[in-house]
Design an enzyme around this catalytic site. Structure first.
Site, PDB file in Angstrom:
ATOM      1  N   GLU A 138      34.659  33.029  70.917  1.00 55.83           N
ATOM      2  CA  GLU A 138      34.090  33.206  72.258  1.00 55.83           C
ATOM      3  C   GLU A 138      33.183  34.414  72.253  1.00 55.83           C
ATOM      4  OE1 GLU A 138      36.726  32.969  75.909  1.00 55.83           O
ATOM      5  OE2 GLU A 138      38.150  33.142  74.296  1.00 55.83           O
ATOM      6  N   LYS A 186      32.090  38.036  73.350  1.00 59.90           N
ATOM      7  CA  LYS A 186      32.820  39.195  73.863  1.00 59.90           C
ATOM      8  C   LYS A 186      31.944  39.858  74.926  1.00 59.90           C
ATOM      9  CE  LYS A 186      35.423  43.241  72.371  1.00 59.90           C
ATOM     10  NZ  LYS A 186      34.899  44.312  73.206  1.00 59.90           N
ATOM     11  N   ARG A 223      38.141  44.288  82.234  1.00 55.69           N
ATOM     12  CA  ARG A 223      39.133  43.228  82.332  1.00 55.69           C
ATOM     13  C   ARG A 223      39.606  43.062  83.769  1.00 55.69           C
ATOM     14  NH1 ARG A 223      42.290  41.835  77.802  1.00 55.69           N
ATOM     15  NH2 ARG A 223      43.260  39.832  78.196  1.00 55.69           N
ATOM     16  N   ARG A 274      42.943  46.130  84.128  1.00 52.55           N
ATOM     17  CA  ARG A 274      43.754  46.064  82.907  1.00 52.55           C
ATOM     18  C   ARG A 274      45.051  46.864  83.034  1.00 52.55           C
ATOM     19  NH1 ARG A 274      41.174  47.168  77.023  1.00 52.55           N
ATOM     20  NH2 ARG A 274      42.905  48.255  76.137  1.00 52.55           N
ATOM     21  N   GLU A 284      36.839  38.788  82.433  1.00 49.32           N
ATOM     22  CA  GLU A 284      36.084  40.032  82.387  1.00 49.32           C
ATOM     23  C   GLU A 284      35.086  40.021  83.552  1.00 49.32           C
ATOM     24  OE1 GLU A 284      36.919  41.986  79.778  1.00 49.32           O
ATOM     25  OE2 GLU A 284      35.230  43.316  79.378  1.00 49.32           O
ATOM     26  N   ARG A 300      49.154  44.028  71.814  1.00 49.54           N
ATOM     27  CA  ARG A 300      47.997  44.057  70.954  1.00 49.54           C
ATOM     28  C   ARG A 300      48.408  43.393  69.650  1.00 49.54           C
ATOM     29  NH1 ARG A 300      43.585  46.941  71.468  1.00 49.54           N
ATOM     30  NH2 ARG A 300      44.465  48.372  72.977  1.00 49.54           N
ATOM     31  N   LYS A 313      38.843  41.205  67.748  1.00 51.75           N
ATOM     32  CA  LYS A 313      37.451  41.485  68.137  1.00 51.75           C
ATOM     33  C   LYS A 313      36.739  41.784  66.831  1.00 51.75           C
ATOM     34  CE  LYS A 313      39.180  45.972  69.395  1.00 51.75           C
ATOM     35  NZ  LYS A 313      39.348  47.065  70.244  1.00 51.75           N
TER      36      LYS A 313
HETATM   37  P1  AMP Z   1      38.217  46.407  73.346  1.00 56.57           P
HETATM   38  O1  AMP Z   1      38.109  46.825  74.792  1.00 56.57           O
HETATM   39  O2  AMP Z   1      37.076  46.872  72.500  1.00 56.57           O
HETATM   40  O3  AMP Z   1      39.590  46.682  72.786  1.00 56.57           O
HETATM   41  O4  AMP Z   1      38.084  44.807  73.305  1.00 56.57           O
HETATM   42  C1  AMP Z   1      38.975  43.987  73.938  1.00 56.57           C
HETATM   43  C2  AMP Z   1      38.495  43.694  75.339  1.00 56.57           C
HETATM   44  O5  AMP Z   1      37.353  42.865  75.312  1.00 56.57           O
HETATM   45  C3  AMP Z   1      39.467  42.884  76.141  1.00 56.57           C
HETATM   46  O6  AMP Z   1      40.494  43.667  76.664  1.00 56.57           O
HETATM   47  C4  AMP Z   1      38.586  42.307  77.237  1.00 56.57           C
HETATM   48  O7  AMP Z   1      38.505  43.226  78.302  1.00 56.57           O
HETATM   49  C5  AMP Z   1      37.220  42.241  76.573  1.00 56.57           C
HETATM   50  N1  AMP Z   1      36.707  40.863  76.371  1.00 56.57           N
HETATM   51  C6  AMP Z   1      35.425  40.506  76.530  1.00 56.57           C
HETATM   52  N2  AMP Z   1      35.244  39.213  76.284  1.00 56.57           N
HETATM   53  C7  AMP Z   1      36.450  38.697  75.961  1.00 56.57           C
HETATM   54  C8  AMP Z   1      36.919  37.401  75.595  1.00 56.57           C
HETATM   55  N3  AMP Z   1      36.087  36.357  75.490  1.00 56.57           N
HETATM   56  N4  AMP Z   1      38.239  37.259  75.318  1.00 56.57           N
HETATM   57  C9  AMP Z   1      39.082  38.315  75.405  1.00 56.57           C
HETATM   58  N5  AMP Z   1      38.708  39.554  75.741  1.00 56.57           N
HETATM   59  C10 AMP Z   1      37.397  39.763  76.015  1.00 56.57           C
END
Ligand code: AMP
Length: 577
Positions: A266, A268, A273, A297, A326, A441, A447
């Site tokens: 998907e 990102k 969140r 979040r 998001e 987590r 990611k």
């Molecule tokens: P990070 O904030 O860098 O830890 O990345 C994870 C965050 O990416 C998640 O907590 C979501 O807020 C965001 N996110 C964006 N797009 C997506 C997606 N398609 N699926 C899950 N999380 C996503």
């Protein structure tokens, strides 16, 4: 349970250092809590309200010190309290050092006044001991949290003063720490979870699950005690009560495809969140509540600052649902804006309409935890995504995050290129069969790490394409410079458009040295900038290294083959990974 009894046990817990001893003492405490079990299960870990409840006491140190100074008597000023806390470093220690309880007269204006009835002093010089119970503290703190408007600061201070005025030293120690969120007796979520399991003889995994869906240690403890395993199993999600967001780890396409048969890919989105809770008949309170609530979040209520998301949700959903997604800020042309813009909107309490004019936000939905009466946490991701799609329907289709299940690195790279082109952060790789684990987590959501440093490598070979591309060179061997020539590190075939293939063929043909079937040997003359996911040790290549998922990023016609990256640099990069 009297606050004094709670404080005595808290003190004993604080004195333990081994986890097992802490667990045992917490187990005993829960077993002895009686009707106050829900409150005790929270207070022991320093929580005044359940984790899902965004109610705040909103007591800062200054207000707390004022209440302490007042309860400590005429000779103690706020500055005295502040200085002592600065000295000692623990508000609990400082509060426990004062002799409270002599301020009965003054307590007349405190909300705690009169409730205890007894005079202070128990012969130990500790003061207080007004027979204060944990339940009374809970009532007072709820009243305190509910105070708002002008004069609320004074009311809060007076309620707190009324409480301190009835405390002895250990009670004051833990009351002060509790209200300032500084309990620090070494009891975390895990210890309470284990103690609930031990105290009421229920499986710890089931307690864990129940905590994940309810985010309420008090409720879970009571259900475990009064209804046992059956009761715990019957606890589920509730529209209007947020759960922890499932979190992602950094990872690579290699890991995803090694661990799973295929990856669900998907975009990102670079936003913040949001968990959407919607019930067309109204949430909670017998349908009296709002129809939609949004949570951040960390489970803060962010409904009011995001009216356009509420409007969107109410236009799209017509059955109860909990969605995960998001919120992104978008420019007038629909392209995404940096996530700081979203955070600014989240924090906005006043003039929301004005903020909305300045920056509009949109919702992107990627998961569905509950739809129309069904809890979906244990269903596989792809099924949850199907439920998400049907819950959003046509009216909400614009918000649906597209999900592609693929085991093809080229296809995944293409999705990533699209995401980046559209101005997003990159991609998420998810295990298509995985359950939704709130607050965790895990390794089920990755990611993709941003590209490591790129390499400038020389093309030393190529292969003619097949079919439609038979006239074009399609796969290119790329090599790093060594002391006596070039050492191949892999082949690039990804990230190249048809047009680029034509240009590359024209560029390389003059350098062809020999051909053997589809294989072509070329003079080291053309330099590619190459992205990759990781450098691997490789027995296949003479260099001893190979690039995982190399991608063509462009021709470096400004670089001479003799100035390209050396095998030594490749080795250094490999060590740093
Ligand atoms: P990070 O904030 O860098 O830890 O990345 C994870 C965050 O990416 C998640 O907590 C979501 O807020 C965001 N996110 C964006 N797009 C997506 C997606 N398609 N699926 C899950 N999380 C996503």
């Amino acid at each position: 349970m009297e606050l004094a009894a709670f404080a005595e046990r808290a003190r004993a817990i604080e004195a333990e250092s081994a986890d097992t001893d802490v667990r045992e003492r917490v187990t005993d405490l829960l077993g002895a809590a009686g009707a106050d079990l829900p409150v005790v299960a929270r207070y022991v870990q320093g929580r005044v309200f359940p984790a899902h409840d965004s109610t705040k006491l909103d007591i800062g140190p200054a207000l707390c010190y004022e209440a302490i100074a007042k309860a400590a008597g005429r000779n103690v000023t706020v500055d005295d309290v502040e200085e002592r806390v600065a000295d000692v470093g623990d508000v609990g220690e400082v509060a426990s050092g004062y002799d409270f309880g002599g301020q009965r007269g003054l307590a007349a204006f405190g909300a705690g006044a009169g409730a205890g009835g007894e005079t202070g002093g128990d012969g130990s010089g500790a003061g207080g001991t007004g027979g204060l119970t944990v339940a009374e503290v809970d009532d007072e703190l709820r009243d305190l949290a509910a105070t708002e408007g002008s004069g609320s600061r004074d009311t809060k201070r007076d309620i707190l003063f009324g409480l301190f005025n009835r405390t002895g030293d250990d009670e004051a120690r833990y009351l002060a720490r509790l209200v300032l969120s500084e309990m620090r007796i070494g009891v975390g979520d895990g210890a309470v979870r284990d103690a609930i399991a031990d105290a009421f003889d229920v499986p710890v995994d089931e307690v864990e699950r129940a905590l994940q869906v309810t985010n309420d240690h008090g409720e879970v403890a009571v259900v475990a005690r009064d209804e046992g395993l059956d009761g715990l199993e019957s606890l589920g999600l509730e529209v209007g009560r947020p759960v922890g967001a499932m979190l992602a780890q950094a990872g690579t396409v290699t890991e995803a495809l090694d661990d799973w048969e295929a990856a669900a890919v998907e975009w990102k989105f670079d936003g913040a969140r949001v968990q959407v809770h919607h019930d067309p008949d109204g949430i909670g309170d017998g349908g009296e509540g709002p129809r939609t609530r949004l949570f951040s979040r960390n489970m803060e209520d962010v409904t009011d600052p995001l009216p356009e998301v509420v409007e969107f949700v109410e236009g799209a959903l017509d059955t109860p649902a909990i969605l995960d997604g998001e919120v992104v800020a978008v420019a007038d042309d629909g392209s995404p804006l940096p996530f700081q813009e979203v955070l600014r909107r989240f924090r906005r309490k006043h003039d929301v309409a004005k903020a909305r004019e300045d920056t509009s936000v949109e919702f992107r939905a990627f998961d569905c935890l509950h739809a129309d009466g069904d809890d979906l946490l244990d269903d596989p991701l792809t099924e949850r995504h199907d439920r998400l799609e049907s819950a959003l329907g046509e009216a909400g289709a614009a918000a649906l995050s597209a999900l592609t299940v693929s085991d093809d690195p080229d296809e995944i790279a293409a999705i990533e290129a699209e995401a980046l082109d559209a101005g997003h952060e990159g991609i998420m790789l998810k295990n298509p069969g995985s359950a939704y684990t709130p607050g965790r987590r895990g390794k089920q959501w990755l990611k993709r790490k941003p590209d490591v440093e790129t390499l400038d490598l020389v093309v030393t070979g190529a292969e003619w394409g097949e079919g439609r591309r038979a006239e074009l060179l399609g796969t290119f061997e790329i090599s790093a410079r060594t002391d006596d020539g070039f050492a191949p590190l892999g082949k690039v075939a990804t990230g190249i458009t048809d047009e680029e293939l034509e240009d590359l063929t024209d560029l390389l043909e003059p350098h062809v040295l020999s051909e053997d079937g589809a294989d072509v040997d070329v003079d080291p003359a053309v330099v590619f900038e190459v992205g990759y996911e990781e450098i691997q040790a490789s027995p296949t290549y003479a260099a001893g290294y190979a690039l995982r998922f190399p991608r063509f990023l462009g021709v470096r016609d400004d670089i001479d083959p003799d100035d390209t990256d050396s095998l030594e640099r490749v080795e250094r990069l490999a060590e740093r990974q």
